[in-house]
Design a protein around this motif. Structure first.
Motif, PDB file in Angstrom:
ATOM      1  N   GLN B 200       0.809  -1.218   0.000  1.00  0.00           N
ATOM      2  CA  GLN B 200       0.000   0.000   0.000  1.00  0.00           C
ATOM      3  C   GLN B 200       0.838   1.262   0.000  1.00  0.00           C
ATOM      4  O   GLN B 200       0.771   2.072   0.933  1.00  0.00           O
ATOM      5  N   GLY B 201       1.666   1.386  -1.027  1.00  0.00           N
ATOM      6  CA  GLY B 201       2.387   2.639  -1.197  1.00  0.00           C
ATOM      7  C   GLY B 201       3.768   2.644  -0.581  1.00  0.00           C
ATOM      8  O   GLY B 201       4.618   3.444  -0.966  1.00  0.00           O
ATOM      9  N   GLU B 202       4.007   1.748   0.366  1.00  0.00           N
ATOM     10  CA  GLU B 202       5.344   1.732   0.976  1.00  0.00           C
ATOM     11  C   GLU B 202       6.352   1.233  -0.044  1.00  0.00           C
ATOM     12  O   GLU B 202       6.027   0.432  -0.923  1.00  0.00           O
ATOM     13  N   ARG B 203       7.596   1.683   0.060  1.00  0.00           N
ATOM     14  CA  ARG B 203       8.587   1.343  -0.955  1.00  0.00           C
ATOM     15  C   ARG B 203       9.028  -0.110  -0.820  1.00  0.00           C
ATOM     16  O   ARG B 203       9.319  -0.586   0.259  1.00  0.00           O
ATOM     17  N   LEU B 204       9.081  -0.812  -1.950  1.00  0.00           N
ATOM     18  CA  LEU B 204       9.486  -2.219  -1.925  1.00  0.00           C
ATOM     19  C   LEU B 204      11.003  -2.328  -2.030  1.00  0.00           C
ATOM     20  O   LEU B 204      11.601  -1.879  -3.011  1.00  0.00           O
ATOM     21  N   THR B 205      11.626  -2.887  -1.023  1.00  0.00           N
ATOM     22  CA  THR B 205      13.062  -3.170  -1.119  1.00  0.00           C
ATOM     23  C   THR B 205      13.287  -4.600  -0.668  1.00  0.00           C
ATOM     24  O   THR B 205      12.426  -5.205  -0.036  1.00  0.00           O
ATOM     25  N   SER B 206      14.469  -5.128  -0.958  1.00  0.00           N
ATOM     26  CA  SER B 206      14.715  -6.529  -0.627  1.00  0.00           C
ATOM     27  C   SER B 206      14.827  -6.751   0.867  1.00  0.00           C
ATOM     28  O   SER B 206      14.824  -7.880   1.328  1.00  0.00           O
ATOM     29  N   SER B 207      14.918  -5.669   1.651  1.00  0.00           N
ATOM     30  CA  SER B 207      15.041  -5.871   3.090  1.00  0.00           C
ATOM     31  C   SER B 207      13.699  -6.180   3.741  1.00  0.00           C
ATOM     32  O   SER B 207      13.653  -6.632   4.878  1.00  0.00           O
ATOM     33  N   ILE B 208      12.589  -5.890   3.033  1.00  0.00           N
ATOM     34  CA  ILE B 208      11.304  -6.212   3.662  1.00  0.00           C
ATOM     35  C   ILE B 208      10.575  -7.344   2.974  1.00  0.00           C
ATOM     36  O   ILE B 208       9.440  -7.642   3.306  1.00  0.00           O
ATOM     37  N   CYS B 209      11.203  -7.990   2.010  1.00  0.00           N
ATOM     38  CA  CYS B 209      10.527  -9.132   1.417  1.00  0.00           C
ATOM     39  C   CYS B 209      11.508 -10.266   1.206  1.00  0.00           C
ATOM     40  O   CYS B 209      12.718 -10.077   1.142  1.00  0.00           O
ATOM     41  N   THR B 210      10.954 -11.479   1.144  1.00  0.00           N
ATOM     42  CA  THR B 210      11.760 -12.677   0.896  1.00  0.00           C
ATOM     43  C   THR B 210      11.153 -13.394  -0.296  1.00  0.00           C
ATOM     44  O   THR B 210       9.928 -13.501  -0.392  1.00  0.00           O
ATOM     45  N   ALA B 230      18.286  -6.654  -7.045  1.00  0.00           N
ATOM     46  CA  ALA B 230      18.571  -6.473  -8.472  1.00  0.00           C
ATOM     47  C   ALA B 230      17.309  -6.689  -9.303  1.00  0.00           C
ATOM     48  O   ALA B 230      17.029  -5.955 -10.254  1.00  0.00           O
ATOM     49  N   LEU B 231      16.513  -7.704  -8.912  1.00  0.00           N
ATOM     50  CA  LEU B 231      15.262  -7.966  -9.635  1.00  0.00           C
ATOM     51  C   LEU B 231      14.301  -6.803  -9.492  1.00  0.00           C
ATOM     52  O   LEU B 231      13.657  -6.381 -10.454  1.00  0.00           O
ATOM     53  N   ILE B 232      14.221  -6.275  -8.261  1.00  0.00           N
ATOM     54  CA  ILE B 232      13.306  -5.152  -8.016  1.00  0.00           C
ATOM     55  C   ILE B 232      13.670  -3.987  -8.920  1.00  0.00           C
ATOM     56  O   ILE B 232      12.823  -3.368  -9.554  1.00  0.00           O
ATOM     57  N   GLU B 233      14.958  -3.719  -8.981  1.00  0.00           N
ATOM     58  CA  GLU B 233      15.374  -2.595  -9.822  1.00  0.00           C
ATOM     59  C   GLU B 233      15.160  -2.890 -11.284  1.00  0.00           C
ATOM     60  O   GLU B 233      14.701  -2.047 -12.038  1.00  0.00           O
ATOM     61  N   ALA B 234      15.473  -4.136 -11.685  1.00  0.00           N
ATOM     62  CA  ALA B 234      15.317  -4.484 -13.095  1.00  0.00           C
ATOM     63  C   ALA B 234      13.875  -4.318 -13.538  1.00  0.00           C
ATOM     64  O   ALA B 234      13.593  -3.885 -14.651  1.00  0.00           O
ATOM     65  N   PHE B 235      12.943  -4.673 -12.650  1.00  0.00           N
ATOM     66  CA  PHE B 235      11.536  -4.562 -13.027  1.00  0.00           C
ATOM     67  C   PHE B 235      10.963  -3.210 -12.657  1.00  0.00           C
ATOM     68  O   PHE B 235       9.795  -2.957 -12.846  1.00  0.00           O
ATOM     69  N   GLU B 236      11.796  -2.364 -12.067  1.00  0.00           N
ATOM     70  CA  GLU B 236      11.370  -1.006 -11.669  1.00  0.00           C
ATOM     71  C   GLU B 236      10.108  -1.054 -10.859  1.00  0.00           C
ATOM     72  O   GLU B 236       9.136  -0.373 -11.147  1.00  0.00           O
ATOM     73  N   GLY B 239       8.253   1.442  -6.514  1.00  0.00           N
ATOM     74  CA  GLY B 239       6.981   1.980  -6.027  1.00  0.00           C
ATOM     75  C   GLY B 239       6.932   3.473  -6.069  1.00  0.00           C
ATOM     76  O   GLY B 239       7.905   4.148  -6.409  1.00  0.00           O
ATOM     77  N   GLU B 240       5.786   4.031  -5.681  1.00  0.00           N
ATOM     78  CA  GLU B 240       5.595   5.475  -5.772  1.00  0.00           C
ATOM     79  C   GLU B 240       6.306   6.167  -4.625  1.00  0.00           C
ATOM     80  O   GLU B 240       6.063   5.880  -3.462  1.00  0.00           O
ATOM     81  N   GLU B 241       7.222   7.045  -4.996  1.00  0.00           N
ATOM     82  CA  GLU B 241       7.860   7.896  -3.988  1.00  0.00           C
ATOM     83  C   GLU B 241       8.114   9.216  -4.662  1.00  0.00           C
ATOM     84  O   GLU B 241       7.977   9.323  -5.872  1.00  0.00           O
TER      85      GLU B 241
END
Lengths: 223, 276
Positions: B200-210, B230-236, B239-241
């Motif tokens: 819900q709008g919070e930024r997705l980073t690898s530190s909060i997901c597995t 790397a995947l998060i960045e590759a798929f851009e 999130g909204e910030e």
């Protein structure tokens, strides 16, 4: 009145010989591939060597059904260890586990004469040698099985590493290089094959070092 | 749901034919942080949101490997989940020991379901408060199952459980028809997008997901933080910030993930201090 003899034995001896030698940064584990029963050959191509962990390999001679069961138990226990600790078992840890597993069946033993070879936590070669009920010791080299009586005195003489019979116990790793140790193992088996009827057909050699695990084969006399 | 006179024991039926304790157990699943799963013909991906209680603590472990070909993601009472994943590991090992072959996923799921059912019919027990997304590969292909505290289980193409999972489910419902033919990377992308929906709008980073994968020729394993970032960045997907802060923030993670993954040190301000 003569004592009653058993009309059936749960055990059989499938013969064969195993050897392991520890070096400064490698370990060589070898076993022949002949499986026998009585004076017959069951197969010329049976491996007595089992990889238990990344840095730990076991070779066993004796009753191969018990050997197989023992290998399965240890592999399953290793999986549990990996789930709980998130890493592979070290060779010394596996050494203790093997001893405990063997003693667990103290009153109906695994008819299995084992040598465990691998790299310890510092990357140095280590060899552990066992009897059928789990008594074990870390040594620089060892031989078990039908050809052991022929091979052990030869290794005592050739390895130039302190004999395990010395007191106080000395750090037992051989100063030989990896290639020298492998050649020595091949010589041992070639000689044992000449005089021991249960040893022969093919020699399987497994070498563990910092680069990983490697396997080699050498033909032996088939008579 | 309100308290009523039929909800004290798990062995008490309500006049309407409901077991309230079991339903309350399913509520516990809805309170846990989100976990999602999706599958294609050859791969199954599990992903979950990892929220730590406080900045001082480590993340909850929510994805467990049961065997080389089976993994599970949990939502709800994670202690119950740990116990069940230990059971799964033990069943997989025992089956392999006896039959020298991997335990078929469908069999494991039924055993889990039967275990859960027992707890709904004994007065001295309580239902497990955890939902399990079981991902596995066997001879009949790739599978994703959901095991419920009630003892029910279903097979899914894609599913999401836990808090705010409805947002992920909506995303998956729009796309699921394509999943069967998806490549491994597409599946990972969809998994990360679905996770982002739950944030819900919070930024997705690898530190909060597995994220974890299992597939043909690929044993079940959890992807390390660096790979996920790397995947998060590759798929851009981030999130909204505020757009101004995005480019600079995006540069940092690219150079740091190796360090962060090794030491778990807070290289970025939003990486947890204790990352185990």
């Amino acid at each position: 009145m003569t004592k009653q003899q058993a009309n059936w034995s749960p055990y059989d001896n499938n013969g064969g010989t195993c050897v392991a030698i520890a070096g400064a940064d490698y370990c060589v584990i070898a076993a022949d591939t002949r499986m026998s029963t009585g004076y017959s050959i069951l197969t010329r191509d049976y491996s007595k060597i089992c990889k238990l962990a990344d840095k730990c390999v076991m070779a066993s001679s004796g009753f191969q059904a018990d050997v197989k069961a023992l290998q399965k138990v240890l592999s399953a226990r290793h999986l549990i260890y990996q789930h709980q600790h998130n890493k592979q078992m070290s060779c010394p840890a596996m050494g203790q586990l093997l001893s405990n597993t063997l003693y667990y069946k103290r009153f109906f033993p695994y008819y299995s004469f084992n040598v465990l070879g691998g790299l310890d936590n510092e990357g140095k070669g280590c060899v552990y040698t066992y009897d059928a009920v789990g008594s074990y010791e870390r040594v620089g080299y060892s031989s078990q099985g039908s050809g052991a009586t022929l091979i052990t005195p030869f290794l005592d003489n050739q390895l130039k590493s302190p004999s395990p019979l010395l007191l106080p116990a000395k750090d037992a790793v051989t100063p030989l290089s990896e290639t020298e140790a492998i050649d020595l193992v091949k010589t041992c088996f070639a000689s044992a094959t000449e005089r021991d009827i249960y040893t022969g057909d093919k020699l399987e050699i497994v070498v563990l070092n910092a680069d990983g695990i490697r396997r080699e084969y050498m033909e032996l006399r088939k008579d | 749901m309100f308290r009523n006179q039929y909800d004290t024991d798990v062995t008490t039926w309500s006049p309407a034919g409901r077991l309230f304790q079991v339903e309350y157990a399913m509520e516990a699943v809805k309170q846990g942080s989100a976990a999602i799963g999706l599958r294609s013909k050859s791969h199954v991906v599990l992903a979950c949101v990892n929220k730590a209680n406080s900045e001082l603590s480590s993340h909850q472990k929510k994805i467990f490997k049961a065997d080389d070909h089976i993994g599970v993601a949990i939502a709800g009472l994670t202690a119950d989940g740990r116990v069940l994943s230990r059971y799964m590991r033990s069943e997989c090992i025992n089956y392999s020991y006896s039959y020298e072959s991997p335990l078929p996923v469908g069999r494991l799921v039924v055993q889990l379901a039967d275990k859960a059912q027992v707890c709904t019919q004994r007065s001295w027990k309580r239902p497990y408060g955890v939902g399990l997304l079981v991902a596995g590969l066997d001879e009949s292909g790739a599978h994703l199952y959901y095991n419920c505290p009630s003892g029910n289980y279903f097979e899914y193409q894609a599913f999401a459980i836990g808090s705010r999972s409805q947002a992920a489910k909506t995303y998956l419902e729009r796309r699921f028809e394509n999943f069967m033919g998806s490549s491994r990377d597409d599946l990972l992308k969809d998994a990360l997008f679905a996770i982002r929906e739950t944030l819900q709008g919070e930024r997705l980073t690898s530190s909060i997901c597995t994220v974890a994968v299992v597939g043909v020729g690929e044993a079940f394993h959890i992807l390390d933080q660096g790979t996920v970032q790397a995947l998060i960045e590759a798929f851009e997907i981030a999130g909204e910030e505020a757009p101004a802060s995005e480019p600079t923030a995006a540069d940092q993670p690219a150079s740091e993930p190796g360090v962060a993954a090794d030491q778990g040190a807070p290289a970025e301000h939003d990486a947890a201090p204790m990352d185990i």
